[in-house]
Design a protein around this motif. Structure first.
Motif, PDB file in Angstrom:
ATOM      1  N   ARG A 134       0.991  -1.260   0.013  1.00 50.67           N
ATOM      2  CA  ARG A 134      -0.017   0.071  -0.079  1.00 50.67           C
ATOM      3  C   ARG A 134       0.966   1.286  -0.149  1.00 50.67           C
ATOM      4  O   ARG A 134       0.461   2.112  -0.574  1.00 50.67           O
ATOM      5  N   LEU A 136       2.064   2.607  -3.458  1.00 51.32           N
ATOM      6  CA  LEU A 136       1.254   2.760  -4.679  1.00 51.32           C
ATOM      7  C   LEU A 136       1.313   4.272  -4.701  1.00 51.32           C
ATOM      8  O   LEU A 136       1.610   5.093  -3.987  1.00 51.32           O
ATOM      9  N   THR A 137       1.346   4.422  -6.226  1.00 55.21           N
ATOM     10  CA  THR A 137       1.097   5.876  -6.608  1.00 55.21           C
ATOM     11  C   THR A 137      -0.351   6.586  -6.604  1.00 55.21           C
ATOM     12  O   THR A 137      -1.134   5.902  -6.131  1.00 55.21           O
ATOM     13  N   ASP A 138      -0.235   7.744  -6.966  1.00 53.91           N
ATOM     14  CA  ASP A 138      -1.509   8.555  -6.804  1.00 53.91           C
ATOM     15  C   ASP A 138      -2.728   7.703  -7.596  1.00 53.91           C
ATOM     16  O   ASP A 138      -3.904   7.541  -7.378  1.00 53.91           O
ATOM     17  N   ASP A 145      -2.631   4.824  -8.978  1.00 55.65           N
ATOM     18  CA  ASP A 145      -3.096   3.538  -8.446  1.00 55.65           C
ATOM     19  C   ASP A 145      -4.014   3.561  -7.380  1.00 55.65           C
ATOM     20  O   ASP A 145      -5.042   2.712  -7.240  1.00 55.65           O
ATOM     21  N   ARG A 146      -3.813   4.307  -6.424  1.00 56.68           N
ATOM     22  CA  ARG A 146      -4.786   4.770  -5.243  1.00 56.68           C
ATOM     23  C   ARG A 146      -6.218   5.022  -5.913  1.00 56.68           C
ATOM     24  O   ARG A 146      -7.191   4.603  -5.395  1.00 56.68           O
ATOM     25  N   LEU A 193      -7.687   2.113  -7.229  1.00 53.31           N
ATOM     26  CA  LEU A 193      -8.188   1.189  -6.184  1.00 53.31           C
ATOM     27  C   LEU A 193      -9.476   1.619  -5.643  1.00 53.31           C
ATOM     28  O   LEU A 193     -10.390   0.961  -5.297  1.00 53.31           O
ATOM     29  N   GLY A 194      -9.623   3.079  -5.406  1.00 54.44           N
ATOM     30  CA  GLY A 194     -10.851   3.669  -4.914  1.00 54.44           C
ATOM     31  C   GLY A 194     -12.178   3.520  -5.631  1.00 54.44           C
ATOM     32  O   GLY A 194     -13.017   2.918  -5.353  1.00 54.44           O
TER      33      GLY A 194
END
Length: 143
Positions: free
Chosen positions: A101, A104-106, A108-109, A112-113
């Motif tokens: 976690r 993770l890059t921006d 990727d986050r 994921l969201g």
């Protein structure tokens, strides 16, 4: 609830601070009330004095005697399959997930969201359908 993990010779510890942070080592000897002699020949930790405040005791132990040499510690480690047991433990999996976690890059986050939103939408719709069926079934029984 009684204590289950004691500071003892042969106890495997997770090193949470200091130069060998994040590795496993075995307590080889207890020096005093605040530090112990540790050795981790299979995890790359050299034999050294380590403070108890920088280590967390695990549930794993190896059968060694007080002040045992590194080659015997390594043999006991391999006989007890400590590396495999550690990798299978929830503790190690949580550490790995936390590291994943953190990497993770921006973007990727963000992805994921969005995936979590889509999953929650599907779950909510299925729940609402089941609740509606249950209400219809209950209304049909009461008539």
């Amino acid at each position: 609830m009684p204590f289950l993990k004691f500071v003892e010779v042969g106890r495997v510890a997770y090193l949470a601070g200091g130069p060998s942070e994040g590795k496993l080592a075995v307590i080889v000897d207890i020096i005093n009330g605040t530090s112990a002699l540790i050795d981790g020949p299979c995890s790359g930790v050299p034999r050294q004095e380590y403070k108890f405040s920088n280590m967390h005791l695990t549930k794993f132990t190896v059968k060694i005697h007080n002040g045992q040499h590194s080659k015997f510690v390594k043999k006991a480690w391999n006989d007890a399959n400590i590396s495999e047991k550690w990798e299978a433990s929830n503790w190690a999996k949580n550490i790995e997930a936390r590291a994943k976690r953190a990497s993770l890059t921006d973007y990727d986050r963000f992805k994921l969201g969005k995936a979590k939103q889509a999953r929650n939408r599907i779950i909510t719709q299925a729940f609402l359908r089941l609740r509606a069926k249950a209400k219809k079934a209950k209304a049909g029984e009461s008539k």
